[in-house]
Design a protein around this motif. Structure first.
Motif, short mmCIF file in Angstrom:
data_model
loop_
_atom_site.label_atom_id
_atom_site.label_comp_id
_atom_site.label_asym_id
_atom_site.label_seq_id
_atom_site.Cartn_x
_atom_site.Cartn_y
_atom_site.Cartn_z
N LEU A 132 0.81 -1.21 0.00
CA LEU A 132 0.00 0.00 0.00
C LEU A 132 0.84 1.27 0.00
CD1 LEU A 132 -2.84 -1.07 2.45
CD2 LEU A 132 -2.92 -0.98 -0.04
N LYS A 133 2.15 1.15 0.19
CA LYS A 133 3.02 2.32 0.20
C LYS A 133 2.87 3.19 -1.03
CE LYS A 133 6.92 2.30 3.26
NZ LYS A 133 6.20 3.04 4.23
N PRO A 134 2.75 2.61 -2.24
CA PRO A 134 2.59 3.48 -3.41
C PRO A 134 1.36 4.39 -3.34
CG PRO A 134 3.12 1.26 -4.09
CD PRO A 134 2.87 1.23 -2.60
N LEU A 135 0.38 4.07 -2.49
CA LEU A 135 -0.81 4.90 -2.36
C LEU A 135 -0.54 6.19 -1.58
CD1 LEU A 135 -3.55 2.25 -1.50
CD2 LEU A 135 -3.10 3.34 -3.70
N GLU A 136 0.57 6.22 -0.84
CA GLU A 136 0.86 7.37 0.01
C GLU A 136 0.96 8.67 -0.78
OE1 GLU A 136 4.27 6.41 2.37
OE2 GLU A 136 3.19 4.86 3.47
N GLY A 137 1.51 8.63 -1.98
CA GLY A 137 1.70 9.84 -2.75
C GLY A 137 0.55 10.20 -3.67
N ILE A 138 -0.52 9.43 -3.65
CA ILE A 138 -1.64 9.65 -4.56
C ILE A 138 -2.77 10.33 -3.80
CG2 ILE A 138 -3.33 8.52 -6.05
CD1 ILE A 138 -1.35 6.21 -6.37
N ASP A 139 -3.36 11.34 -4.44
CA ASP A 139 -4.49 12.04 -3.83
C ASP A 139 -5.76 11.21 -4.03
OD1 ASP A 139 -6.05 13.98 -2.62
OD2 ASP A 139 -6.31 15.12 -4.49
N ALA A 192 -12.49 8.23 2.02
CA ALA A 192 -13.39 7.06 2.04
C ALA A 192 -12.88 5.97 1.11
CB ALA A 192 -14.80 7.47 1.65
N LEU A 193 -12.38 6.36 -0.03
CA LEU A 193 -11.86 5.39 -0.98
C LEU A 193 -10.54 4.79 -0.48
CD1 LEU A 193 -12.39 4.04 -3.66
CD2 LEU A 193 -11.32 5.98 -4.81
N ARG A 194 -9.69 5.65 0.07
CA ARG A 194 -8.41 5.16 0.63
C ARG A 194 -8.68 4.15 1.74
NH1 ARG A 194 -3.24 6.87 0.49
NH2 ARG A 194 -3.85 8.78 -0.57
N SER A 195 -9.63 4.46 2.59
CA SER A 195 -9.96 3.57 3.69
C SER A 195 -10.41 2.21 3.17
CB SER A 195 -11.06 4.20 4.54
OG SER A 195 -11.50 3.31 5.52
N SER A 196 -11.24 2.23 2.14
CA SER A 196 -11.73 0.98 1.55
C SER A 196 -10.59 0.17 0.95
CB SER A 196 -12.77 1.29 0.47
OG SER A 196 -13.13 0.13 -0.23
N ILE A 197 -9.73 0.84 0.21
CA ILE A 197 -8.60 0.16 -0.43
C ILE A 197 -7.67 -0.45 0.62
CG2 ILE A 197 -6.49 0.54 -1.78
CD1 ILE A 197 -8.14 2.70 -3.35
N GLU A 198 -7.36 0.31 1.65
CA GLU A 198 -6.46 -0.19 2.69
C GLU A 198 -7.07 -1.34 3.47
OE1 GLU A 198 -5.46 3.40 4.77
OE2 GLU A 198 -3.91 3.92 3.29
N ARG A 199 -8.35 -1.21 3.83
CA ARG A 199 -9.03 -2.26 4.59
C ARG A 199 -9.12 -3.55 3.77
NH1 ARG A 199 -13.05 0.32 5.34
NH2 ARG A 199 -14.48 -0.50 3.78
N GLN A 200 -9.50 -3.42 2.51
CA GLN A 200 -9.61 -4.60 1.66
C GLN A 200 -8.23 -5.22 1.40
OE1 GLN A 200 -12.22 -6.27 0.75
NE2 GLN A 200 -13.71 -4.85 1.60
N GLY A 201 -7.22 -4.37 1.27
CA GLY A 201 -5.86 -4.89 1.09
C GLY A 201 -5.43 -5.75 2.27
N ARG A 202 -5.70 -5.26 3.47
CA ARG A 202 -5.37 -6.04 4.67
C ARG A 202 -6.17 -7.34 4.69
NH1 ARG A 202 -5.56 -0.85 6.81
NH2 ARG A 202 -7.67 -1.18 7.58
#
Length: 78
Positions: free
Chosen positions: A14-21, A25-35
């Motif tokens: 998920l580190k590559p997501l750090e630099g993306i705007d 709500a979407l970030r939370s979903s992506i991170e939760r589903q990734g875990r």
């Protein structure tokens, strides 16, 4: 096979997501589903299930994530 800690693998993935705007709500979903997907993958590695059983479980997990992602995207459009 080298078994990395799932938390470390997810954090690295998920580190590559750090630099993306990305909206929170979407970030939370992506991170939760990734875990969740990483935890599922780890469980399936240790489960002893045959290929079809693994495919069925992954298909269900991906369908659930697909529905959540679509809902988040559509909600952000409003």
């Amino acid at each position: 096979m080298n078994r990395a800690n799932p938390q470390e693998v997810v954090s690295a993935a998920l580190k590559p997501l750090e630099g993306i705007d990305i909206p929170p709500a979407l970030r939370s979903s992506i991170e939760r589903q990734g875990r969740g997907l990483m935890s599922l993958a780890t469980s399936l590695l240790n489960s002893g299930m045959d290929e079809q059983q693994v495919r069925d479980v992954v298909d269900k997990a991906c369908a659930s994530y697909r529905d959540e992602l679509i809902a988040a995207i559509l909600a952000l459009r409003k």
